[in-house]
Design an enzyme around this catalytic site. Structure first.
Site, short mmCIF file in Angstrom:
data_model
loop_
_atom_site.label_atom_id
_atom_site.label_comp_id
_atom_site.label_asym_id
_atom_site.label_seq_id
_atom_site.Cartn_x
_atom_site.Cartn_y
_atom_site.Cartn_z
N ASP A 58 31.29 23.40 36.72
CA ASP A 58 30.95 24.81 36.86
C ASP A 58 29.57 25.02 37.45
O ASP A 58 28.57 24.44 36.97
CB ASP A 58 31.02 25.49 35.48
CG ASP A 58 30.98 27.00 35.60
OD1 ASP A 58 31.68 27.54 36.47
OD2 ASP A 58 30.23 27.63 34.84
N LYS A 102 35.13 25.44 26.96
CA LYS A 102 34.15 26.06 27.84
C LYS A 102 32.75 26.02 27.23
O LYS A 102 32.56 25.57 26.10
CB LYS A 102 34.56 27.50 28.15
CG LYS A 102 35.98 27.60 28.72
CD LYS A 102 36.28 28.95 29.27
CE LYS A 102 35.54 29.18 30.58
NZ LYS A 102 35.93 30.44 31.23
N GLU A 141 34.91 22.13 30.51
CA GLU A 141 33.97 22.70 31.48
C GLU A 141 32.59 22.06 31.26
O GLU A 141 32.09 22.05 30.14
CB GLU A 141 33.88 24.21 31.27
CG GLU A 141 32.86 24.91 32.15
CD GLU A 141 32.73 26.40 31.84
OE1 GLU A 141 33.77 27.06 31.70
OE2 GLU A 141 31.60 26.88 31.69
N ARG A 156 54.70 56.01 45.64
CA ARG A 156 53.35 55.57 45.24
C ARG A 156 53.40 54.36 44.30
O ARG A 156 52.62 53.43 44.42
CB ARG A 156 52.62 56.75 44.59
CG ARG A 156 51.22 56.53 44.09
CD ARG A 156 50.21 55.89 45.03
NE ARG A 156 50.26 56.25 46.41
CZ ARG A 156 50.02 55.39 47.40
NH1 ARG A 156 49.72 54.12 47.15
NH2 ARG A 156 50.08 55.78 48.64
N LYS A 159 40.81 35.61 34.72
CA LYS A 159 40.11 36.87 35.00
C LYS A 159 41.05 37.79 35.79
O LYS A 159 40.89 38.01 36.99
CB LYS A 159 38.82 36.59 35.77
CG LYS A 159 37.82 35.78 34.94
CD LYS A 159 36.54 35.48 35.70
CE LYS A 159 35.58 34.69 34.80
NZ LYS A 159 34.36 34.27 35.51
#
Lengths: 308, 308, 308, 308, 308, 308
Positions: free
Chosen positions: B240, B189, B219, B122, B157
Site C-alpha cells: 500500500d 489492514k 496489507e 431514466r 469502496k
C-alpha cells in the site's frame, strides 16, 4: 478539487446551508439504506478478518478524517452504520452536514469494540464519501456563481437507490433540488414533444390533467419553441443546450411574459462555463454531474492509539 | 475520456472480456435492483408527464445511443427496466456488455407504448450510464497496462447497494474482482495491525480461524512489515502506498519466497502512474476509483421518427 | 346511493373520465398490494375449504356482478388477484374503470379451477368493492356540481396503505387529486400557522425553501388571513370551514389578486351543501370522505352453471 | 352517529371490553403497518412544509381530540406513528382502546419537535380514525342488541392490508371475530355448494380433510339445506339472507339438534333490523359493514398554545 | 430408514394421500421460500465454479434420483428453484408428492444450461431432501399404526421459516396437521395451567374469549386433570406423557363423555411404541420429531451423458 | 446421543470453542430470522390461548432447561425471540453457546408477562433446539476424532434459510466451516467434471477466472483423477467416497506434492467410521448430516413457581 474553494482551518469551517434545511432527510430511509449496505458487506459469514483477529472485548478508538478539503454530507448515515452494527459504539460528530472543512479535519470520533469499528468502517465511509462527494461538487458550482442570482440544481440523473440521499447532499452543498421523481411535477422534455408532435397540445393536455398543486415545466432548445411555451402559460422553462447568446435572448423573452416564470438552464454545464450561464440571468442551472459523476471524497478511519 | 482509447467505428466494436465471464451477474439482483429504482422514480403517482400527454395506445420507437466512446455494461438492467415497467415493450440489444463502442453507437432499440418508453427511460439510463462508467474507467486502466502482466482490480469502496453490479462492470471493462465483502476472504489492514499491535499474531490468528477455502491477504506499507508477513505464510500481500522503488524491492522479496504469493499494489494509483506500477511486476493493481468515482457515461434515448 | 345518479341500462354505461387518465396506476403497486392481500387471507395453510371440497381439476365459471349501481374502479386489481393466485385463470373484463353501471351489471367473467376462483374471490372483491366505493362516492359529488366549474378533489385522509389506489379511484369517479403526500407540495395548515405564530413568515420561509417545481398552498379560515396570504404571493388557497357568504367574499378577494390563484374550499362538505359551495366560484372542493369514509360497493361473485 | 349512544362526559367513559382482550394486537403488525404508512406519506423528500417552516428545534405541544362521540381504537398505532418518526416525541394516552368517549375528549397529548408532531400527524390520525370508525360502528350494533344473547361479529370483507387491525377494532367495539382468513376455519358457502353440486358431499369431504382443531361452518339460505347440514354434523351454521320468520324456524331446527351448534345470521343486517334478528335467538350476527364501510371518526390534532 | 417399509419397484410407487390434499401448499410461499434460498446460496457473486467452467451456452441433461427409499415431498420447490434461476430450464416430474419410491427412482429430469442446472442444484435438493425427509418419517409412523384408527399428527416444533412447507410434507407422508400457529386454535398447555393455577378457570376464559370457529384443546398429564377438562366442555384433549395403561383409562373417560371429544396422545412417541399407543384407541398421535428431527433423504443430481 | 460424550455436572460445563469465534453470527441475521419466525407463529390473530387465559399484567418466571445432554447453540436467538415479542422481558443466560451441558441444565432464566413468555416460547425453543442439535452432533464427531489432526467440517447441505445460523452452530460444536455458498470459493465437483468432460481444462478455466482471493478445491473419487488435479495446482482436494485404503494412498499423494494442499474427505462419514477416516491423515472430514439431519435437542420451558 480546488483547494482554494475548500481550504481554511477547522475553526473556520462554516455551514453552507442551515441545519434546518438539511434535517429533511427522512429517517426511515437512513436506517433502511444503512441496513441494506451492511447486509451487502457482511453476507452470511460476517467480518472474517476482525472476528479472527480481535477478541469480543478488544476496545478501540478511531477517527474519521477528511483527507481532502470537502463539504461534508452523510454523517447521520456513517453514525447509523456503526450503531446498527453494534448499538454500544459511541459516536461523536465534530461538524455538521454542510460544513466546509480542510484536509485533515476530524469529522467523527468513535469508541467501541475493535470488531464493531472495523466491521462497519467501510459502509460508513462509503456513504460519507459518496454523499460528501456530491456536496463538494455542488459547492464548487455554487461558489462559481457566487454573487449571481442563479441557484445550482440537481436532476433525476442519480445513482439508482440513492436518490433521496443524493438530493440531500446537493442541499448540503448549497444547491437546490429539482423534481424527486416522475411523480411530483410535470416536465415536458424533447422526447415527449417529438413523440406527440405538437408542443401546444402537449402543454394543454398537461395543464388539463395535472393536479392543482403540480407545476409544469417545459424543456425547449430553440427560441421558437420557447415562444410557444410562453404563450401556453407554464410555470417554468428548461432552456436546454443553448449557447450564451441564445440563453440571454431566452431569458429576455421569459422576463417579458406577463406571469413570473422560472428560467432554468441545462446541458453541458461545467465549472468553466457555469458563471457565464449564470450571468445570462437564469434562475436555476441544473447539472446532472452533481449526482451522476461526483467523485467520492477521500476519507479515512484512523485508529487512535492512546499513549497515556 | 480519451477518445484515443475508446474510438473506432461501431463495426470495430470488440468485447473486452468474453460474454461467459460477464454472464455471472445473478439474475435475481438485476430484477430486485431495477424494481427498487423504478419504485424510487415512480412513487405513488407514476409518470405525471407521460400520463398527461400520451394516450394509452400511443406507440413509439426509440434508441439508446452512446454520446461518448465507452465500454458498455448494464444492458440487462436497461432492458429489465423497460420490461418490468411494461412487459409488452420490445428491446433489441445491438452490442454485448464489454463492447468498446465509439460515440454515436446505438446500443439498444426499443419499441412500445410512448408512456412505457419514456416512463422507464431514466431508470434504464441511470443503470446503464453508471455501470458503463465503471467499465469504461476500468478499461482505461486496463489499456494503460496493456502488455504487462498486471491485472486491474476493484475494491470494496463501492456505491452502497450497487456492489455486485459495479463488480460486474469492472469485469466488463476487463478488470478483475477483489473481495465481494467482509465475508469471502481475510484482508488484514493497517487498522487491524494497529489495533492488535502485532502483525505476526494477527496473521497467526487469521490462519487458525479462517476456513480452509478462505485466503488471507495482508496489507503492508513498509518492507519490514512485508518480511514479517512473508515469514508467516500468507496467500497475498497488498503493498500500500509504496513508491515505485520500494514496490520493486517488495516484489523481489515476494518472488524470493518459497511459495507463490500474489502481489497487489494499491494507493494513489492514477492513469498517469499505473503503468509504472505495473512495470514493477506486481500481479494486481487495485483502484478504488473504479467503483467510487467513475464518471457516468453520457447516454441518450432518442425518439425515432418513422418517415416511411 | 341514489339510484337516480347511477342508474341506466348496462348499454348506457359510460366512462366518467377517459381510460388514459385512469391508466396512471403504477403497475408495481397493483402487484404488490394484491400480493400482500393474498398473503393476508391465505396465511400458511391456504384455503382450507376449497382444498377440502374441490379436486385440483374441478373447473368453474363465475361472474363478478355489481349488486348496486356504481362507478367501477379497481378491475386490474381484481384480475391480478385471480391471476397471481393461479396464472391459468382466464379473466374477461366487460367494462372499464370509470364506467357507471346499474345494479346487475356483470363486470368480469372468470374461468378456471374452482379452487382458484373461490380462493382469490374475497381479495378480488375487497379491492374492487373498496375502490368502486371511492369512485362512486366521488361521482355523486361530481354530479352534484355538474355544470359548475368546481372540481371535486380528494385529501390525504386515506386508508393507510391504499393511498395510491384510492387516489386512482377518485380519478375514476371523475374527481381530481390533491397532494399524494407530504413530499410533493407545500400546504401550510392551521397548525403550522399556530405553531409558528406568523403567517407571513411561514409563507416567506416556504417560498425560500421549496424547490422551483413545488407549489405552495395556504389554509385560511378567516378573510384577514386570506389578505395576508394573497399579499405573500402563493399558488393556491384552501378556504377552510367558511360559510357560503364568507366563501363568496373570499373568492372575490382571490380573483382580485394580480396573479391567478387556485381557490379550494374544504371542511364539512356534504352532498347537501356541495352545490352551494360550488356556486361561490371556487375552483376545487376537497372532500375527505371520498377516501376516508366511502362505503364499499356491494359486489358478488356468482357461480355460473352451464346447462348446455 | 347517534349522539345518544355515544355521549356522556369524559369521566363516564367506560371500556366496552377489557384491555386484556384488546391487547391481542400483534406488536410486529403495529410497527410494520405504521412504517408502511409513514413511507407512503413521506416519500423521498419528507414533509416539505414543516421542514420549510420550522427549525429543527422548534417545540410544540398538541392534543388529539375526538370531534364526535366515538369508541376509540388504535391508540397504539397513533403513538407508534409519532415515535417511529421521532423517538423523542412524548405521548400520553388519556383513554384506553375500547373507551366510549363524547365529542371533545382529549385522547392523547403529544410533546416534541413541531416538525415531528406535524410530520406524523396525518398517519396517526388516519389509523386512529379508521379503527375508531370500525369500533364505533360495531358498538352501535352491539348496543342495538343489548340484553339479547346475540353477539355482533365481523367478516372477511375487510380493507386489504388492515384485516388484523380492523378485527382488533371490532373487539374494541364490543364485537367478536369471525375467521381471520381462509386458513383458520372451514366455511362452506353458496358458491362452494353450487360448484360441487351436493351439500352432503361437501360437508363429508370437509370433515374428512379438516384438521382436528378446525371447525366447520356451513352457509345455508333455505331450511331444506339446513336440514341436510344438521344431519351431517357440523359446528356452526350461517343462516344467510333469511327473513325473520324463516330465521326463527331455522334457530328452532338448530336447537333441536343433538349437539350444540352455533347459529349465525348474516345478510342485509342494518341498525334498523339487527334487534329483530337478535330476537330470533341466533348466537351471532355478522355484519360486513363493520369493516368494509365504517365511516372514519372525525378526529383532530390541536396545537396547544401555552399561555403561562 | 427400514427398506422394508419403503421398498417396491418404481412401478409400484403409490401415493400416500391424494394429490388434491397435497395441492394445498400456497403457491406464493413456494416462490418466496425458493427466492430466499437462492439468494442465500448465490450471494453477490453467484456460482463462481459454474461461471468459470461452463460457457453460457453449454447444455446439460440431468436427473434427480432418490438414493434411498422414501416418500417424496417438495417437487414443486425443486422445480421452482431451477426455473427461478433460469426460466428456460425444462423440468419433467416423474412422480407426484406423496409417492413412495424405492432407491434409484428418478424423480425429475432436467434439461438446460449446465450453469443453470448446477447453479440451482443444491437449493433444489435441500428443499426436496428436507421435505421428503419429513414425509418419509411421517409415513413410517403411519405404517406403524396401519389398520388402527389413530392418525399421525405433527406439532409446532418445526424448523423456523419452514412451517407451512413441513406441514405440507407431513400430509404428503400420510399424516395430518395440528395447529399451524398460535393463531388458529386454543391449546391450553401445562405451562398455562401452572401459571394460571386453575384449569377450570383457564378453560372458562378460553371458552369466553375464543371466536365461535376456534376449537379448544387442553393438555393433561393426569386423569384428575382430565376429569376437570371433560367437565368443562372442550373440543379435544391432549394426553401428554401417559403410560399405556393410563392412556387406556383416559380414552375410556373421554369416550364416556356426552359430546364427542378428540383424543390426542403425545410425548415420547417412537416407532417402537407408537403402535401400542394407537391400540389404546386414541384418535391422534402427535410426534414432534416429524418436523424437528426428520433426517434428510439422500438424493442426488446425476449428469446424464447422451451417448447417441 | 451418547450420554458419555456429553454428561458431567453443570459446573463441569466447558465451552467447545472460545466465545470469540462464536461471536461471528451477524446480528442483523439474528433479528431478521427471529422476526420471520415470530410472524410465522403469530399470524394475524396472535396467541389466542395466552390472550384468553392471562391478563395483560400476569407475571411469570420460567427457565429453559436442557432435557438431554447437549452442546448449546443459539442462545442469542432464544433471547431475541422473547425480547422482540416484548422488550420488557428479562432474560438471563446461564451458559455460553458452545457449552457442553448435562441433562437438567438451566440454560436461561426468563421473567416477564405470562403472555410474553408463553407467546414467544415455541419460537425460542425451535431455534435453540435446532441449533443445539447441530452443535451437539458436530461435537460428537469432533469427539470421535479427538487427538487426531482432522477437523470436522460442514457442507452446503443446509436447511433452506438457516445456513448462516447452522454454520455458526457447527462452530459452536467445535467444527469448522466449509464454503458459505456458491459465491465464496470454487469447488469443482463430479457433475462439473462430467459435464465439461475434462478435469484439466476445468481446473485451468477456474484458475483463470477466479479472483486472487478465491481458493479452488476439486472433488475426486479416483486416484488417477487426483494425479491430474495435483498436477494442475489447486488449493484443496475433496476425496469423495474413497475406502480407507484408497484414502490413505490419496493422502500420501497429496503430501508428496510440492505445495501444501488441503486434504478433505467426504461421503458416507458416520460416527462409526469417522475415526478411521481421520487416521488416514486427512485435514478435514466433511459431514453433510451435521446440518441436514441433526436431531433437535430436547429442551423445555419450565414455569417457575415462587413459593416464598
Amino acid at each position: 478539487m480546488g483547494a482554494n474553494t475548500m481550504n481554511g482551518s477547522p475553526t473556520e469551517a462554516s455551514t453552507a446551508r442551515g441545519g434546518d434545511v438539511l434535517a429533511a432527510l427522512p429517517q426511515h430511509l437512513v436506517q433502511q439504506k444503512v441496513a441494506e449496505a451492511l447486509a451487502e458487506d457482511l453476507g452470511l459469514a460476517g467480518d472474517l478478518t476482525s472476528q479472527a483477529i480481535f477478541s469480543t472485548t478488544d476496545q478501540m478508538k478511531a477517527e474519521i478524517v477528511a483527507r481532502a478539503p470537502c463539504v461534508v454530507a452523510g454523517l447521520a448515515l456513517a453514525s447509523a452504520a456503526f450503531r446498527q452494527y453494534d448499538s454500544s459504539v459511541e459516536t461523536v460528530q465534530h461538524v455538521e452536514d454542510g460544513a466546509r472543512v480542510p484536509a485533515g479535519t476530524v469529522l467523527m470520533t468513535l469508541q467501541g469494540k475493535a470488531r464493531s469499528l472495523l466491521g462497519a468502517e467501510r459502509v460508513a465511509l462509503n456513504f460519507l464519501g459518496q454523499l460528501s462527494g456530491v456536496a463538494t461538487l455542488t459547492a464548487r458550482f455554487v461558489d462559481a456563481v457566487a454573487g449571481l442570482p442563479a441557484q445550482i440544481c440537481c436532476t433525476r440523473k442519480t445513482v439508482p437507490g440513492l436518490r433521496a440521499l443524493q438530493k440531500y447532499a446537493v442541499r448540503a452543498g448549497g444547491g437546490v433540488n429539482h423534481r424527486f421523481g416522475l411523480f411530483d411535477a410535470v416536465l415536458i422534455k424533447d422526447n415527449h414533444i417529438a413523440a406527440v408532435g405538437n408542443l401546444t397540445r402537449a402543454i394543454a393536455q398537461a395543464k388539463a390533467q395535472a393536479g392543482h398543486l403540480v407545476k409544469i415545466e417545459v424543456e425547449v432548445d430553440r427560441l421558437d419553441q420557447l415562444s410557444v411555451a410562453l404563450e401556453s402559460g407554464i410555470d417554468a422553462v428548461l432552456l436546454d443546450n443553448m449557447d450564451i447568446k441564445t440563453l440571454r435572448q431566452a431569458v429576455a423573452m421569459v422576463r417579458a411574459a406577463a406571469a413570473p416564470i422560472i428560467c432554468e438552464a441545462s446541458g453541458g454545464i461545467t465549472l468553466d462555463n457555469v458563471k457565464a450561464v449564470a450571468q445570462t440571468g437564469v434562475d436555476l442551472i441544473s447539472v446532472g454531474a452533481l449526482t451522476h459523476s461526483a467523485p467520492c471524497v477521500d476519507l479515512g478511519l484512523d485508529c487512535v492509539i492512546d499513549h497515556r
